[in-house]
Design an enzyme around this catalytic site. Structure first.
Site, PDB file in Angstrom:
ATOM      1  N   LEU A   5      84.087  66.894  -6.931  1.00 43.30           N
ATOM      2  CA  LEU A   5      85.039  67.805  -6.293  1.00 43.30           C
ATOM      3  C   LEU A   5      86.354  67.878  -7.060  1.00 43.30           C
ATOM      4  CD1 LEU A   5      84.425  66.546  -2.657  1.00 43.30           C
ATOM      5  CD2 LEU A   5      83.764  68.778  -3.563  1.00 43.30           C
ATOM      6  N   LYS A  55      85.083  51.950 -13.868  1.00 38.39           N
ATOM      7  CA  LYS A  55      86.479  51.597 -13.558  1.00 38.39           C
ATOM      8  C   LYS A  55      86.930  50.285 -14.200  1.00 38.39           C
ATOM      9  CE  LYS A  55      86.991  54.317  -9.340  1.00 38.39           C
ATOM     10  NZ  LYS A  55      87.326  54.340  -7.913  1.00 38.39           N
ATOM     11  N   ASP A  91      93.666  54.824  -5.571  1.00 38.40           N
ATOM     12  CA  ASP A  91      92.773  55.051  -4.417  1.00 38.40           C
ATOM     13  C   ASP A  91      93.433  54.618  -3.097  1.00 38.40           C
ATOM     14  OD1 ASP A  91      90.604  56.207  -5.766  1.00 38.40           O
ATOM     15  OD2 ASP A  91      89.778  54.262  -6.312  1.00 38.40           O
ATOM     16  N   GLY A 116      84.070  47.188   5.829  1.00 37.14           N
ATOM     17  CA  GLY A 116      83.479  47.267   4.490  1.00 37.14           C
ATOM     18  C   GLY A 116      84.294  46.434   3.515  1.00 37.14           C
ATOM     19  N   ALA A 117      83.624  46.068   2.410  1.00 34.66           N
ATOM     20  CA  ALA A 117      84.294  45.225   1.400  1.00 34.66           C
ATOM     21  C   ALA A 117      83.914  45.672  -0.003  1.00 34.66           C
ATOM     22  CB  ALA A 117      83.910  43.763   1.623  1.00 34.66           C
ATOM     23  N   ALA A 120      86.036  50.975  -2.306  1.00 37.35           N
ATOM     24  CA  ALA A 120      87.035  51.723  -1.537  1.00 37.35           C
ATOM     25  C   ALA A 120      87.785  50.781  -0.595  1.00 37.35           C
ATOM     26  CB  ALA A 120      86.351  52.834  -0.749  1.00 37.35           C
ATOM     27  N   LEU A 205      86.762  57.132   5.853  1.00 38.09           N
ATOM     28  CA  LEU A 205      86.747  57.546   4.439  1.00 38.09           C
ATOM     29  C   LEU A 205      85.558  58.442   4.131  1.00 38.09           C
ATOM     30  CD1 LEU A 205      87.942  54.412   2.438  1.00 38.09           C
ATOM     31  CD2 LEU A 205      89.263  56.135   3.660  1.00 38.09           C
TER      32      LEU A 205
END
Ligand code: NAP
Length: 265
Positions: A5, A55, A91, A116-117, A120, A205
């Site tokens: 995107l 990254k 981010d 979550g871990a 993100a 997210l």
């Protein structure tokens, strides 16, 4: 290559600011991150966006990394400063910035819960800690991953067991879903059956669909529901400003994304 995107987003903002820039996507395979950075240097490209799995490779290939990128060992954008290539990670900071800018939510002093871990989640945990959150609870189905992520929150982090996430959500100002639960059309929620409160901010997210079950439940309870376009636009806006020295119009960003993404499904 996978549909990105980012060209839609950045090219719309370049046009709106009448900038003679163009953003294009290249497919760069694992192991070729350093080569992409060398190409930026040789071709004098104005900037790079970096996605997984490159990254960390790119963090090793730039001249300097920012504190955010160093903490996460992950770079999502590269820009020039004084003839040197700087790797940054916008981010999590993009989410925090977008919450303040678009939703009037100041996370300093807030009690937060991150679900979550993964990549993100880690960026969000670090940014919430940097922004002065009072507590950043992290919950994930792998407890060691949650504990590692919690350490990124500048001393405010604490790991919470996945089974206790519903109880933890009750005692929280800002909740961020950084798992893929809710993505697609299965209607799943990472917090099924949890009653939200009107003072809470619930961020998902997940942006495909934009309106998830988690957000619908939060909205129905009078909580503020924030969709995944906030982080998407926020991280891109900060990268755009690093490259060009200008802030894009967030309305232009969001409009460009909405034209590409279905509201549901
Ligand atoms: P990731 O690195 O793969 O991490 C995903 C995390 O979610 C891990 O902790 C994983 O646990 C957990 N998880 C996955 N499936 C689960 C399940 N069924 N039940 C419980 N936990 C589960 O992914 P990511 O890059 O962090 O992305 C996470 C989500 O955020 C995705 O939906 C992605 O699209 C979205 N995202 C949005 C933006 C934005 O700008 N809006 C930016 C980045 C990511 P395990 O380690 O145990 O698998």
């Amino acid at each position: 290559m996978d549909h990105s995107l980012s060209p839609t987003l950045h090219n719309a903002a370049f046009r709106a600011l009448d900038l003679d820039w163009v953003y294009t996507a290249f497919e760069v395979g694992p192991g070729a991150g350093a080569g992409a950075v060398a190409a930026m240097r040789a071709l004098r490209l104005g900037g790079l966006s970096v996605t997984m799995p490159l990254k960390t490779e790119v963090a090793r290939a730039v001249d300097d990394v920012t504190a955010a990128a160093a903490a996460l060992d992950a770079v999502n954008c590269v820009y020039w400063r004084g003839g040197r290539l700087i790797g940054d990670n916008t981010d999590g900071a993009g989410l925090v910035w977008s919450l303040a800018e678009c939703d009037g939510v100041d996370v300093s002093g807030a009690r937060c819960l991150v679900l979550g871990a993964g990549g993100a989640a880690r960026s969000v945990v670090a940014a919430l800690g940097d922004a002065g959150a009072e507590r950043v609870a992290v919950t994930a189905r792998r407890e060691t991953a949650a504990a590692h992520a919690a350490r990124l929150a500048s001393g405010a982090g604490v790991a919470v067991s996945w089974d206790e996430r519903g109880a933890a959500a009750a005692d929280t100002d800002v909740i961020v879903n950084a798992t893929p639960i809710g993505m697609g059309d299965d209607g799943a929620s990472p917090l099924p059956g949890v009653g939200f409160g009107s003072g809470q901010v619930v961020v998902d997210l997940v942006y495909h669909p934009r309106w998830t079950s988690l957000l619908a439940d939060a909205d129905a309870a009078g909580a503020r529901a924030v969709d995944g376009l906030g982080m998407l636009c926020g991280q891109a806006a900060l990268a755009f400003s690093r490259w060009t020295g200008l802030m894009p119009d967030l309305g232009v960003f969001r409009g460009a994304l909405i034209s590409e993404l279905p509201a549901s499904g």
